[in-house]
Design a protein around this motif. Structure first.
Motif, PDB file in Angstrom:
ATOM      1  N   LEU A   1     -30.999  26.390  32.200  1.00  0.00           N
ATOM      2  CA  LEU A   1     -31.865  25.748  33.293  1.00  0.00           C
ATOM      3  C   LEU A   1     -33.760  26.625  33.230  1.00  0.00           C
ATOM      4  O   LEU A   1     -34.315  25.820  32.706  1.00  0.00           O
TER       5      LEU A   1
ATOM      6  N   GLY B   1     -35.008  25.192  29.830  1.00  0.00           N
ATOM      7  CA  GLY B   1     -34.975  23.237  29.887  1.00  0.00           C
ATOM      8  C   GLY B   1     -36.778  23.648  30.684  1.00  0.00           C
ATOM      9  O   GLY B   1     -37.242  22.808  30.434  1.00  0.00           O
TER      10      GLY B   1
ATOM     11  N   THR C   1     -40.165  21.467  29.949  1.00  0.00           N
ATOM     12  CA  THR C   1     -40.339  20.359  30.415  1.00  0.00           C
ATOM     13  C   THR C   1     -42.020  20.736  31.175  1.00  0.00           C
ATOM     14  O   THR C   1     -42.559  19.730  30.772  1.00  0.00           O
TER      15      THR C   1
ATOM     16  N   LEU D   1     -35.398  19.723  30.753  1.00  0.00           N
ATOM     17  CA  LEU D   1     -34.486  19.421  31.677  1.00  0.00           C
ATOM     18  C   LEU D   1     -33.373  18.081  30.881  1.00  0.00           C
ATOM     19  O   LEU D   1     -32.267  17.759  31.107  1.00  0.00           O
TER      20      LEU D   1
ATOM     21  N   LEU E   1     -30.797  18.879  28.591  1.00  0.00           N
ATOM     22  CA  LEU E   1     -30.641  19.769  29.126  1.00  0.00           C
ATOM     23  C   LEU E   1     -29.136  18.904  29.302  1.00  0.00           C
ATOM     24  O   LEU E   1     -27.694  19.188  29.485  1.00  0.00           O
ATOM     25  N   ALA E   2     -30.099  17.763  30.515  1.00  0.00           N
ATOM     26  CA  ALA E   2     -28.666  17.147  31.130  1.00  0.00           C
ATOM     27  C   ALA E   2     -27.357  16.032  30.462  1.00  0.00           C
ATOM     28  O   ALA E   2     -26.511  15.775  30.921  1.00  0.00           O
TER      29      ALA E   2
ATOM     30  N   THR F   1     -29.964  19.879  36.212  1.00  0.00           N
ATOM     31  CA  THR F   1     -31.052  19.174  36.268  1.00  0.00           C
ATOM     32  C   THR F   1     -31.441  18.977  36.908  1.00  0.00           C
ATOM     33  O   THR F   1     -32.762  18.234  37.273  1.00  0.00           O
TER      34      THR F   1
END
Length: 222
Positions: A9, A12, A16, A172, A175-176, A192
């Motif tokens: 997290l 990410g 972002t 993010l 990542l998601a 996320t």
């Protein structure tokens, strides 16, 4: 919660924020240039140029009509030429800036059109140059609306980073998709989404606060 979740997290979120900061900065520079140009070159304004106005308007509308994912693909060769790669957060900044600038330009244009034409005419009557009118009358008078327009633009760029993340930009969104969806990790997916919601809320609150602050200061001295 798995041991690697916080690390994922954090990485990410940093990617972002990196994309949002630079993408917003370049999009704002392009957007305010487009917005101001569209206003001052329209018929009856200080730099009347209807043909130029129509050309720029057509370009803006053409880019806005493209889905962002298609725009990213079209800009891949340019990203490779300028940056040397089509992957990663830095490469995505080009697409984020160009994708958001026309949208932001239209919002800025509408914000600037809210300025009373009487104030512009008064400045002209006092002998102010066109540059002075733009930077000392037009933009300052529309500043609260410009702040709100920029806030909307930044939130739009956050949405774009999620889309760009699905094709290798990181952040993010990536990542998601890669960890949350493809690897069936609900903890990553929901975390996320929660982070993106919090990020949007913070930016919206900050933009509203700044706009209200500018209005309070303006009314206080008027």
């Amino acid at each position: 919660m798995r041991d690697d979740l916080l690390g994922l997290l954090w990485k990410g979120l940093c990617e972002t924020l990196y994309m949002v900061f630079w993408g917003s900065l370049f999009a704002f520079i392009l957007g305010i240039t487009l917005g101001v140009t569209m206003v001052v070159t329209e018929k009856g304004n200080i730099l009347e140029a209807p043909k130029l106005n129509r050309i720029i308007g057509t370009i803006i509308n053409s880019i806005r009509s493209l889905p962002f994912i298609i725009l990213v693909v079209l800009l891949l060769p340019l990203a490779r030429l300028l940056i040397g790669t089509t992957l990663g957060p830095t490469a995505a900044i080009l697409s984020l800036s160009i994708g958001a600038a026309p949208f932001l330009g239209r919002i800025i244009e509408n914000s600037l059109k809210e300025v009373s034409i009487g104030k512009i005419e008064a400045a002209k009557a006092m002998g102010a140059s066109n540059v002075t009118i733009i930077f000392n009358v037009l933009i300052p008078e529309a500043l609260p609306a410009l702040v709100r327009a920029t806030t909307i633009g930044i939130i739009g760029i956050i949405e774009f980073t999620a889309i760009a993340g699905a094709i290798g930009a990181g952040g993010l969104g990536s990542l998601a998709v890669r960890f949350g969806y493809q690897r069936f990790r609900e903890d990553v997916l929901f975390s996320t989404v929660l982070l993106i919601i919090i990020l949007v809320q913070v930016i919206q609150w900050t933009g509203d606060y700044i706009a209200r602050y500018i209005n309070r200061k303006r009314y206080k001295f008027e």
